[in-house]
Motif scaffolding. Structure first.
Motif, mmCIF file in Angstrom:
data_model
loop_
_atom_site.group_PDB
_atom_site.id
_atom_site.type_symbol
_atom_site.label_atom_id
_atom_site.label_comp_id
_atom_site.label_asym_id
_atom_site.label_seq_id
_atom_site.Cartn_x
_atom_site.Cartn_y
_atom_site.Cartn_z
ATOM 1 N N HIS A 1 -3.789 1.957 4.262
ATOM 2 C CA HIS A 1 -4.464 0.730 3.849
ATOM 3 C C HIS A 1 -4.618 0.746 2.327
ATOM 4 C CE1 HIS A 1 -5.893 1.736 7.898
ATOM 5 N NE2 HIS A 1 -6.141 0.453 8.094
ATOM 6 N N GLY A 2 -4.351 -0.383 1.706
ATOM 7 C CA GLY A 2 -4.541 -0.472 0.257
ATOM 8 C C GLY A 2 -5.968 -0.158 -0.148
ATOM 9 N N MET A 3 -6.912 -0.665 0.634
ATOM 10 C CA MET A 3 -8.315 -0.439 0.289
ATOM 11 C C MET A 3 -8.737 1.015 0.497
ATOM 12 S SD MET A 3 -9.253 -3.166 -1.099
ATOM 13 C CE MET A 3 -10.997 -2.874 -1.278
ATOM 14 N N LEU A 4 -8.041 1.750 1.326
ATOM 15 C CA LEU A 4 -8.310 3.177 1.453
ATOM 16 C C LEU A 4 -8.018 3.853 0.121
ATOM 17 C CD1 LEU A 4 -8.877 5.883 2.826
ATOM 18 C CD2 LEU A 4 -6.607 5.756 3.869
ATOM 19 N N GLY A 5 -6.871 3.551 -0.447
ATOM 20 C CA GLY A 5 -6.551 4.113 -1.759
ATOM 21 C C GLY A 5 -7.521 3.664 -2.828
ATOM 22 N N PHE B 1 -2.372 -3.967 -6.077
ATOM 23 C CA PHE B 1 -1.638 -2.990 -5.273
ATOM 24 C C PHE B 1 -0.168 -3.081 -5.658
ATOM 25 C CE2 PHE B 1 -5.453 -4.327 -3.117
ATOM 26 C CZ PHE B 1 -6.082 -3.106 -2.916
ATOM 27 N N ARG B 2 0.315 -2.062 -6.360
ATOM 28 C CA ARG B 2 1.641 -2.117 -6.971
ATOM 29 C C ARG B 2 2.726 -1.410 -6.171
ATOM 30 N NH1 ARG B 2 1.200 -2.429 -13.090
ATOM 31 N NH2 ARG B 2 2.843 -0.883 -12.991
ATOM 32 N N ALA B 3 2.340 -0.456 -5.352
ATOM 33 C CA ALA B 3 3.320 0.287 -4.547
ATOM 34 C C ALA B 3 2.597 0.852 -3.330
ATOM 35 C CB ALA B 3 3.948 1.415 -5.374
ATOM 36 N N PRO B 4 3.328 1.085 -2.241
ATOM 37 C CA PRO B 4 2.670 1.602 -1.034
ATOM 38 C C PRO B 4 2.281 3.072 -1.166
ATOM 39 C CG PRO B 4 5.038 1.514 -0.709
ATOM 40 C CD PRO B 4 4.763 0.869 -2.053
#
Length: 146
Positions: free
Chosen positions: A60-64, A90-93
């Motif tokens: 999840h983006g928000m996890l990062g 969010f620029r990359a997974p």
């Protein structure tokens, strides 16, 4: 549990920074899904994720992005910090198994209002995966912790 420090606004300078490092794996993704309720199969179902542009599950983006909260709440400013605002791009997974390094760097200080603007950046090796900016109310020796 990580040690929590306090960096008082009186001690901050432009360019002061702090980082945390976290490997994102299965346990983190599952726990975040449970806490957030975000059960998108892109994060949880390898068969489904294989059909997406990423070809595998991603975190999840928000996890990062939550690692910025870790920096702010435990290191800079740390104890007594109050989050006021956060932007994130969010620029990359982030793939399972990736190690994220999240760094917050003091960009601006308003000592009269005890507000600090932090540049936020998360990297997997040399790739910026998330960036943004946070505004926090910092602890002050003169006014108590928060």
């Amino acid at each position: 549990m990580a040690e929590v420090v306090s960096v008082f606004i009186e001690d901050m300078e432009i360019g002061t920074s702090a980082s945390v490092t976290k490997q994102i794996g299965e346990a983190e993704v599952i726990a975040f899904s449970e806490v957030s309720g975000d059960v998108n199969p892109l994060h949880l179902d390898e068969v489904y994720a294989a059909t997406t542009r990423f070809k595998t599950r991603i975190a999840h983006g928000m996890l990062g992005a939550s690692l910025f909260s870790t920096v702010i709440g435990t290191k800079l400013p740390g104890r007594g910090a109050i989050y006021l605002n956060q932007s994130a791009r969010f620029r990359a997974p982030v793939r399972l198994g990736d190690t994220l390094v999240a760094t917050c760097t003091v960009r601006a200080i308003d000592r009269a209002k005890r507000r600090v603007t932090l540049a936020c950046e998360a990297r997997v090796e040399d790739t910026v995966v998330i960036d943004g900016e946070a505004l926090v109310l910092a602890p002050s020796r003169a006014e108590g912790a928060a």
